[in-house]
Design an enzyme around this catalytic site. Structure first.
Site, PDB file in Angstrom:
ATOM      1  N   GLU A 174      -5.216   1.589   2.312  1.00  0.00           N
ATOM      2  CA  GLU A 174      -5.091   0.450   3.216  1.00  0.00           C
ATOM      3  C   GLU A 174      -5.351   0.863   4.653  1.00  0.00           C
ATOM      4  O   GLU A 174      -6.000   0.138   5.414  1.00  0.00           O
ATOM      5  CB  GLU A 174      -3.690  -0.165   3.087  1.00  0.00           C
ATOM      6  N   GLU A 175      -4.845   2.023   5.026  1.00  0.00           N
ATOM      7  CA  GLU A 175      -5.010   2.482   6.403  1.00  0.00           C
ATOM      8  C   GLU A 175      -6.443   2.909   6.700  1.00  0.00           C
ATOM      9  O   GLU A 175      -6.812   3.097   7.856  1.00  0.00           O
ATOM     10  CB  GLU A 175      -4.054   3.646   6.697  1.00  0.00           C
ATOM     11  N   HIS A 224       0.827  -1.215   0.000  1.00  0.00           N
ATOM     12  CA  HIS A 224       0.000   0.000   0.000  1.00  0.00           C
ATOM     13  C   HIS A 224       0.858   1.261   0.000  1.00  0.00           C
ATOM     14  O   HIS A 224       1.889   1.345   0.683  1.00  0.00           O
ATOM     15  CB  HIS A 224      -1.004  -0.011   1.151  1.00  0.00           C
ATOM     16  N   HIS A 264       3.165   2.960  13.326  1.00  0.00           N
ATOM     17  CA  HIS A 264       2.107   3.976  13.409  1.00  0.00           C
ATOM     18  C   HIS A 264       2.531   5.209  14.213  1.00  0.00           C
ATOM     19  O   HIS A 264       1.688   6.055  14.511  1.00  0.00           O
ATOM     20  CB  HIS A 264       0.797   3.392  13.958  1.00  0.00           C
ATOM     21  N   ASP A 311       4.224  -5.915   3.563  1.00  0.00           N
ATOM     22  CA  ASP A 311       3.866  -4.916   4.565  1.00  0.00           C
ATOM     23  C   ASP A 311       4.814  -5.048   5.749  1.00  0.00           C
ATOM     24  O   ASP A 311       5.695  -5.916   5.762  1.00  0.00           O
ATOM     25  CB  ASP A 311       2.411  -5.102   5.012  1.00  0.00           C
ATOM     26  N   ASP A 322       5.825   2.246   7.097  1.00  0.00           N
ATOM     27  CA  ASP A 322       4.580   1.511   6.855  1.00  0.00           C
ATOM     28  C   ASP A 322       3.735   2.347   5.893  1.00  0.00           C
ATOM     29  O   ASP A 322       3.050   3.267   6.318  1.00  0.00           O
ATOM     30  CB  ASP A 322       3.862   1.283   8.184  1.00  0.00           C
TER      31      ASP A 322
END
Length: 363
Positions: free
Chosen positions: A210-211, A64, A327, A233, A178
């Site tokens: 994706e998030e 992603h 994150h 990922d 990420d």
């Protein structure tokens, strides 16, 4: 190459739904290696590498392009922006953080998330996690009118201020490893496939959103219609003092194969990889004399969970690179792990016969 592209990708803002900067960058790189580069209505970017065998099976290798962030919820009378989370943002890391806001002209403008001065913070507040509803972005505006004159309106996206820094021993940290790490691997694979064709029809796909509940990959899968798929990922590590004995994954330990993931909150979905694909990954790693870490965990979800449900089902596997502090604005990984992940996926693609059959037989 991976270090260069990773650094450049991490320095591009690309919150879910606004992946344009990342998509344009990857489009230019893909075009160096194939003329078959397209996008779909959702914004997924697709680079095709055709087999000499027209009937060969189709494989989708995807990562992603988007990152988590925020959206402007409202602007108060004093010009402060109130925000809402877009993705799994950890609220405890936000006060005092640098951010960038995209205005209606497409310009990214700097701001900071406010934090009450320590000198006047009551003892009862010092250990409290401030909820997103109480946080605000300070961009220096004095009124709602000033914010709107700068093109900042409700719905504008907000991201951690992009950055990338190198550390010792080929490690690095940045704001969007990420999943710009996975994107950097896709670009590396494109170069490798351009030099020597594969017996499979390979589609390298940069997915969107994706998030934001894993929305883009489903559309990308419909565009490609693969016979099987490999998701790239991050893999959560357990090699820091606060994570010991939680997960058996370490930075510099090599690529990671997920044997089980399940979100468990809100989206009740997850992925158990197709057994033939796990065998293929293990065989490829053994052939390369490369360590292959394994993980199984709850609270994690990837695009693969929905790709596997397309039409009659798509065999999938999650392959990742170890990443610390996911994150947050300081995600950390090793360039060596990314390079090994690229080599592993290339080996899988080259070892897979063009007529591979994933039907699970019970005879």
């Amino acid at each position: 190459m991976i270090r260069k592209t990773l650094k450049e990708l991490c320095c591009l803002p690309g919150v879910s739904g606004y992946e344009d900067c990342v998509g344009k960058y990857m489009f230019q790189w893909f075009r160096k290696y194939t003329s078959r580069v397209t996008s779909d209505t959702a914004g997924n970017l697709i680079a095709e590498f055709k087999s000499r065998n027209a009937d060969a099976k189709r494989v989708m290798v995807f990562a992603h392009m988007d990152q988590l962030g925020f959206v402007v919820k409202r602007i108060d009378d004093a010009g402060f922006l109130r925000i809402e989370r877009l993705g799994g943002i950890p609220e405890k890391i936000l006060p005092g953080l640098e951010v960038m806001v995209r205005n209606r002209k497409g310009e990214w403008i700097s701001g900071v998330i406010g934090n009450k001065s320590h000198h006047v913070t009551d003892a009862s507040e010092k250990y409290r996690v401030i909820p997103i509803s109480e946080l605000y972005v300070d961009m220096g505006f004095s009124s709602t009118r000033e914010a709107k004159e700068s093109g900042i309106l409700t719905g504008c996206p907000v991201v951690y201020k992009p950055r990338f820094e190198s550390l010792h021993n080929e490690k690095c940290y940045g704001t969007a490893l990420d999943n710009r790490g996975g994107c950097a691997v896709l670009l590396d694979l494109a170069e490798k496939l351009s030099k020597s064709s594969c017996e499979l029809n390979v589609f390298l796909v940069g997915t969107v959103q994706e998030e934001y509940n894993l929305r883009g990959a489903m559309v990308g899968c419909a565009s490609v219609e693969p016979d099987f798929a490999i998701a790239l990922d991050v893999a959560i590590t357990g090699d820091t003092p606060d994570m010991k004995e939680i997960l058996p994954v370490s930075v510099d330990g090599g690529p990671v194969m997920s044997m089980y993931n399940f979100h468990g909150r809100g989206t009740l979905n997850g992925t158990i990889p197709h057994p033939y694909l796990t065998e293929m990954a293990e065989k490829a790693a053994a052939g390369l004399k490369m360590p292959l870490q394994r993980t199984a965990s709850c609270g994690i979800l990837t695009d693969a969970s929905y790709v596997q449900l397309y039409r009659k089902g798509v065999p999938v596997i999650d392959l990742g690179f170890p990443c610390r502090y996911t994150h947050t604005a300081v995600e950390l990984c090793s360039i060596k792990d990314l390079e090994k992940l690229s080599c592993l996926v290339e080996r899988i693609l080259r070892d897979t016969p063009p007529d591979v059959d994933f039907t699970r037989k019970y005879e």
